[in-house]
Write a protein that holds these residues in place. Structure first.
Motif, PDB file in Angstrom:
ATOM      1  N   GLU A   5     -27.484  36.467  27.111  1.00 42.12           N
ATOM      2  CA  GLU A   5     -28.239  37.724  27.140  1.00 42.12           C
ATOM      3  C   GLU A   5     -27.372  38.870  26.614  1.00 42.12           C
ATOM      4  O   GLU A   5     -27.827  39.678  25.802  1.00 42.12           O
ATOM      5  CB  GLU A   5     -28.716  38.034  28.556  1.00 42.12           C
ATOM      6  CG  GLU A   5     -29.770  37.085  29.067  1.00 42.12           C
ATOM      7  CD  GLU A   5     -30.086  37.277  30.526  1.00 42.12           C
ATOM      8  OE1 GLU A   5     -31.150  36.809  30.949  1.00 42.12           O
ATOM      9  OE2 GLU A   5     -29.287  37.881  31.269  1.00 42.12           O
ATOM     10  N   ASP A  24     -33.911  38.443  28.330  1.00 37.74           N
ATOM     11  CA  ASP A  24     -34.193  37.725  29.576  1.00 37.74           C
ATOM     12  C   ASP A  24     -34.205  36.234  29.271  1.00 37.74           C
ATOM     13  O   ASP A  24     -35.172  35.705  28.718  1.00 37.74           O
ATOM     14  CB  ASP A  24     -35.534  38.174  30.147  1.00 37.74           C
ATOM     15  CG  ASP A  24     -35.854  37.542  31.489  1.00 37.74           C
ATOM     16  OD1 ASP A  24     -35.291  36.472  31.825  1.00 37.74           O
ATOM     17  OD2 ASP A  24     -36.685  38.107  32.212  1.00 37.74           O
ATOM     18  N   GLU A  26     -34.304  33.592  31.238  1.00 42.68           N
ATOM     19  CA  GLU A  26     -35.257  32.787  31.995  1.00 42.68           C
ATOM     20  C   GLU A  26     -36.674  32.898  31.429  1.00 42.68           C
ATOM     21  O   GLU A  26     -37.425  31.932  31.429  1.00 42.68           O
ATOM     22  CB  GLU A  26     -35.224  33.168  33.471  1.00 42.68           C
ATOM     23  CG  GLU A  26     -33.922  32.755  34.140  1.00 42.68           C
ATOM     24  CD  GLU A  26     -33.869  33.110  35.611  1.00 42.68           C
ATOM     25  OE1 GLU A  26     -34.935  33.381  36.203  1.00 42.68           O
ATOM     26  OE2 GLU A  26     -32.759  33.098  36.158  1.00 42.68           O
ATOM     27  N   ALA A  27     -37.038  34.071  30.941  1.00 45.58           N
ATOM     28  CA  ALA A  27     -38.362  34.270  30.360  1.00 45.58           C
ATOM     29  C   ALA A  27     -38.377  33.940  28.867  1.00 45.58           C
ATOM     30  O   ALA A  27     -39.436  33.906  28.256  1.00 45.58           O
ATOM     31  CB  ALA A  27     -38.810  35.710  30.561  1.00 45.58           C
ATOM     32  N   ASN A  28     -37.180  33.707  28.305  1.00 44.10           N
ATOM     33  CA  ASN A  28     -37.047  33.405  26.875  1.00 44.10           C
ATOM     34  C   ASN A  28     -37.639  34.533  26.027  1.00 44.10           C
ATOM     35  O   ASN A  28     -38.397  34.295  25.093  1.00 44.10           O
ATOM     36  CB  ASN A  28     -37.695  32.059  26.547  1.00 44.10           C
ATOM     37  CG  ASN A  28     -37.217  31.516  25.221  1.00 44.10           C
ATOM     38  OD1 ASN A  28     -36.086  31.753  24.812  1.00 44.10           O
ATOM     39  ND2 ASN A  28     -38.082  30.798  24.537  1.00 44.10           N
ATOM     40  N   GLN A  29     -37.273  35.782  26.402  1.00 42.25           N
ATOM     41  CA  GLN A  29     -37.815  36.963  25.729  1.00 42.25           C
ATOM     42  C   GLN A  29     -36.735  38.012  25.540  1.00 42.25           C
ATOM     43  O   GLN A  29     -35.746  38.037  26.270  1.00 42.25           O
ATOM     44  CB  GLN A  29     -38.936  37.596  26.550  1.00 42.25           C
ATOM     45  CG  GLN A  29     -40.147  36.756  26.717  1.00 42.25           C
ATOM     46  CD  GLN A  29     -41.212  37.453  27.555  1.00 42.25           C
ATOM     47  OE1 GLN A  29     -40.934  38.391  28.304  1.00 42.25           O
ATOM     48  NE2 GLN A  29     -42.438  36.994  27.432  1.00 42.25           N
TER      49      GLN A  29
END
Length: 54
Positions: A5, A24, A26-29
């Protein structure tokens, strides 16, 4: 925060057309504020060594 990140955020924030970037894992964003176009953002992330789903 994950190292990946930080890497993505730093790569994006080095650009003059990016005001702020928040990645992010975990959200892959990633959320980007500024005037950079999506293609440029994707290229910057890929140049940092990560894959972008287009």
């Amino acid at each position: 925060m994950y190292k990946c990140e930080e890497t993505v955020e730093s790569a994006l924030e080095e650009r003059s057309d990016v005001d702020n970037a928040v990645a992010d894992n975990e959200a892959n964003q990633v959320r980007v504020e500024g005037s950079a176009d999506p293609g440029t953002i994707a290229q910057t992330i890929e140049h940092a060594g990560y894959t972008v789903d287009r």
